[in-house]
Design a protein around this motif. Structure first.
Motif, PDB file in Angstrom:
ATOM      1  N   GLY A 111       0.868  -1.237   0.154  1.00  0.00           N
ATOM      2  CA  GLY A 111       0.071  -0.030   0.073  1.00  0.00           C
ATOM      3  C   GLY A 111       0.824   1.127  -0.123  1.00  0.00           C
ATOM      4  O   GLY A 111       1.893   1.109  -0.002  1.00  0.00           O
ATOM      5  N   SER A 112       0.195   2.424   0.046  1.00  0.00           N
ATOM      6  CA  SER A 112       0.928   3.726  -0.116  1.00  0.00           C
ATOM      7  C   SER A 112       1.029   4.330   1.154  1.00  0.00           C
ATOM      8  O   SER A 112       1.756   5.421   1.430  1.00  0.00           O
ATOM      9  CB  SER A 112       0.208   4.617  -0.952  1.00  0.00           C
ATOM     10  N   SER A 113       0.525   3.682   2.094  1.00  0.00           N
ATOM     11  CA  SER A 113       0.879   4.458   3.576  1.00  0.00           C
ATOM     12  C   SER A 113       1.374   3.283   4.570  1.00  0.00           C
ATOM     13  O   SER A 113       0.895   2.875   5.661  1.00  0.00           O
ATOM     14  CB  SER A 113      -0.472   4.753   4.140  1.00  0.00           C
ATOM     15  N   GLN A 114       2.231   2.932   4.240  1.00  0.00           N
ATOM     16  CA  GLN A 114       3.295   1.724   4.837  1.00  0.00           C
ATOM     17  C   GLN A 114       4.018   2.420   5.893  1.00  0.00           C
ATOM     18  O   GLN A 114       4.649   3.459   5.643  1.00  0.00           O
ATOM     19  CB  GLN A 114       3.894   0.750   4.118  1.00  0.00           C
ATOM     20  N   SER A 115       4.659   1.557   6.909  1.00  0.00           N
ATOM     21  CA  SER A 115       5.520   1.890   7.908  1.00  0.00           C
ATOM     22  C   SER A 115       6.579   0.499   8.101  1.00  0.00           C
ATOM     23  O   SER A 115       6.332  -0.412   7.548  1.00  0.00           O
ATOM     24  CB  SER A 115       4.799   2.127   9.302  1.00  0.00           C
ATOM     25  N   PRO A 116       7.671   1.059   8.302  1.00  0.00           N
ATOM     26  CA  PRO A 116       8.186   2.266   9.089  1.00  0.00           C
ATOM     27  C   PRO A 116       8.852   3.372   8.076  1.00  0.00           C
ATOM     28  O   PRO A 116       8.754   3.065   6.792  1.00  0.00           O
ATOM     29  CB  PRO A 116       9.312   2.026   9.899  1.00  0.00           C
ATOM     30  N   VAL A 117       8.953   4.418   8.575  1.00  0.00           N
ATOM     31  CA  VAL A 117       9.392   5.430   7.420  1.00  0.00           C
ATOM     32  C   VAL A 117      10.693   6.297   8.245  1.00  0.00           C
ATOM     33  O   VAL A 117      11.041   6.246   9.386  1.00  0.00           O
ATOM     34  CB  VAL A 117       8.566   6.591   7.293  1.00  0.00           C
ATOM     35  N   ASP A 118      11.484   7.019   7.309  1.00  0.00           N
ATOM     36  CA  ASP A 118      12.519   7.940   7.492  1.00  0.00           C
ATOM     37  C   ASP A 118      11.945   9.210   7.917  1.00  0.00           C
ATOM     38  O   ASP A 118      11.566   9.957   6.968  1.00  0.00           O
ATOM     39  CB  ASP A 118      13.681   7.969   6.616  1.00  0.00           C
TER      40      ASP A 118
END
Length: 478
Positions: A111-118
């Protein structure tokens, strides 16, 4: 919280035979048909509409006719089978079912709202509405033991539902907490979230579900506003963190997957950073399959610290394999790579000025720079002051020097006196203290020779081979 994958259809018996002669239709109730199709099952009692009818014995027809009365039982039974199949779905962080393959088996992982992020701090947006979080009941464990178990992916601690989290749009009740870590290698990472591209050695996640809107975590995990997770980055420090020993000291009792043990309860808030008011907030997902995009993430700016020995134990004690497996596999590098933001905003509860956190190296460099600057400034000031004082002293000695006059009395005469007394006007003590280091050596010599004059001693000065006595009597007074 590991969801299920889509189970492969079961092969039914060969199609094509007569059905109930009286009606010419297959005896499957509307409820049974809709239930089977909703669960994507293909069994003899659930024939696809596009395929020929299956052969059903008369005895089965009679039982199926009464299926509507058993609807609740059948629903629970099939749903349980469906969930069990989901739990058996295996995934790993590397290999055939590693991170790069998750989206094929779990579509939401792509999907377009995945985690984790920088989290890039210069690109965050300050939101004054983000108030400090309030843990509720974290320290009120009621002396009931916590359950600690190895699920093959991490160490999980189950939390009582009376623990909750305030400071969010809804009340979120605690479910569990777990850890992510690396393998101890250089630049191997360990945390899932990173800040400005820098990862920590490990990361703690405390999972909560929206208890105001949903009955339990299973129902909330698929909803957009269903979960809230705290992300705590863990670094290396000099001292042992006693709070984390409440978990790490018991890892040896759950070395293999599916092992579980009860541990003494402890204050969960002691695991959190001291500053709960500085954090980043964004909407994301679970970091493990099925990667439901239902998480309100809170990543704290401040890191907590554990000792190197504690981190080593975390990285080397647990196995992802079961006790009966012939090959043991260490549970390491159980963190997901950062995912693209895809234009999602990341909010900060603090401004860039108040949130600036310097590393130890940066602090050392700043201190050394300030010290060097102060020393340099002191040298420059001293040079300027010395130059000014030196120039002023020479001006006094030069400008106040009397013009040559005709001497009617020889200097050697006992009654001779110096004609210009103003030059030898007595100076104050503070002026003498300032001028002494700046007077030329010859004057210092005279001062030294004349030092005895105050007590009546001689004051002699040799100049041009001629002895002059009592001519600097007044000079000796300064």
């Amino acid at each position: 919280m590991h969801p299920a994958s889509h189970r492969k259809p079961l092969k039914g018996r060969a199609a094509g035979g007569p059905v109930e002669a009286a009606t010419g239709r297959q005896a499957v109730s509307p409820f049974a048909r809709s239930l089977c199709f909703s669960l994507s099952l293909r069994v003899p009692l659930c024939p696809p509409r596009s395929l020929p009818s299956l052969l059903i014995p008369p005895s089965t027809v009679a039982r199926v006719a009464n299926m509507d009365s058993l609807a609740p039982f059948v629903l629970l039974l099939l749903a349980g089978l469906h969930w069990t199949a989901a739990e058996d779905t295996s995934w790993t962080y590397t290999g055939m079912l590693g991170q790069s393959e998750w989206s094929e088996h779990f579509p939401e992982c792509g999907g377009s709202s995945q985690s984790p992020v920088d989290v890039v701090t210069t690109q965050t947006k300050y939101d004054p509405a983000l108030t400090p979080l309030t843990p509720l009941g974290y320290s009120q464990h009621d002396n009931r033991p916590f359950a600690l178990y190895n699920n093959g992916h991490t160490a999980v601690i189950e939390l009582p539902d009376w623990m909750s989290l305030g400071g969010l749009p809804w009340l979120f009740s605690a479910v569990q907490m777990h850890l992510h870590w690396g393998s101890g290698g250089p630049s191997s990472g360990g945390s899932e979230h990173t800040i400005n591209g820098q990862s920590a050695e490990a990361e703690l996640h405390v999972v909560h579900y929206n208890s105001e809107l949903y009955a339990n975590a299973s129902a909330a995990m698929t909803q957009r506003d269903g979960l809230a997770v705290l992300g705590i980055l863990i670094g290396i420090g000099e001292e042992t963190n006693a709070a984390f020993n409440n978990i790490i000291n018991y890892l040896s009792r759950i070395r293999h997957a599916n092992q579980k043990v009860l541990i003494p309860a402890f204050d969960v808030q002691s695991l959190l950073p001291k500053d709960l008011g500085r954090y980043f907030r964004y909407n994301g997902s679970l970091t493990t399959p099925p990667c439901h995009q239902s998480v309100i993430w809170t990543v704290f700016r401040e890191r907590v610290q554990i000792s190197k020995a504690q981190l080593l134990k975390m990285e080397t004690v647990l196995y992802s394999s079961k006790a009966r497996d012939p090959d043991r596999m260490l549970l390491q590098d159980n963190f997901r790579a950062t995912q693209p933001l895809n234009h999602r905003p990341v909010f900060a509860s603090f401004t860039a000025e108040s949130g600036k956190e310097l590393s130890s190296g940066e602090v050392t460099a700043i201190v050394i720079g300030i010290m060097c600057g102060c020393v340099g400034l002191a040298v420059v000031v001293r040079f300027i002051v010395k130059t000014v004082r030196s120039t002023s002293s020479w001006d006094v000695l030069t400008n106040n020097r009397p013009a040559p006059t005709h001497r009617s009395t020889p200097l050697s005469s006992p009654n001779a006196s110096f004609p210009h007394k103003s030059f030898f006007k007595p100076l104050s003590a503070s002026t003498r203290t300032l001028l002494l280091p700046l007077i030329p050596p010859i004057v210092i010599k005279v001062s030294s020779v004349c030092s005895g004059r105050r007590s009546g001693g001689p004051c002699d000065l040799w100049a041009g081979g001629r002895r002059r006595e009592n001519t600097l009597t007044r000079a000796c007074q300064f």
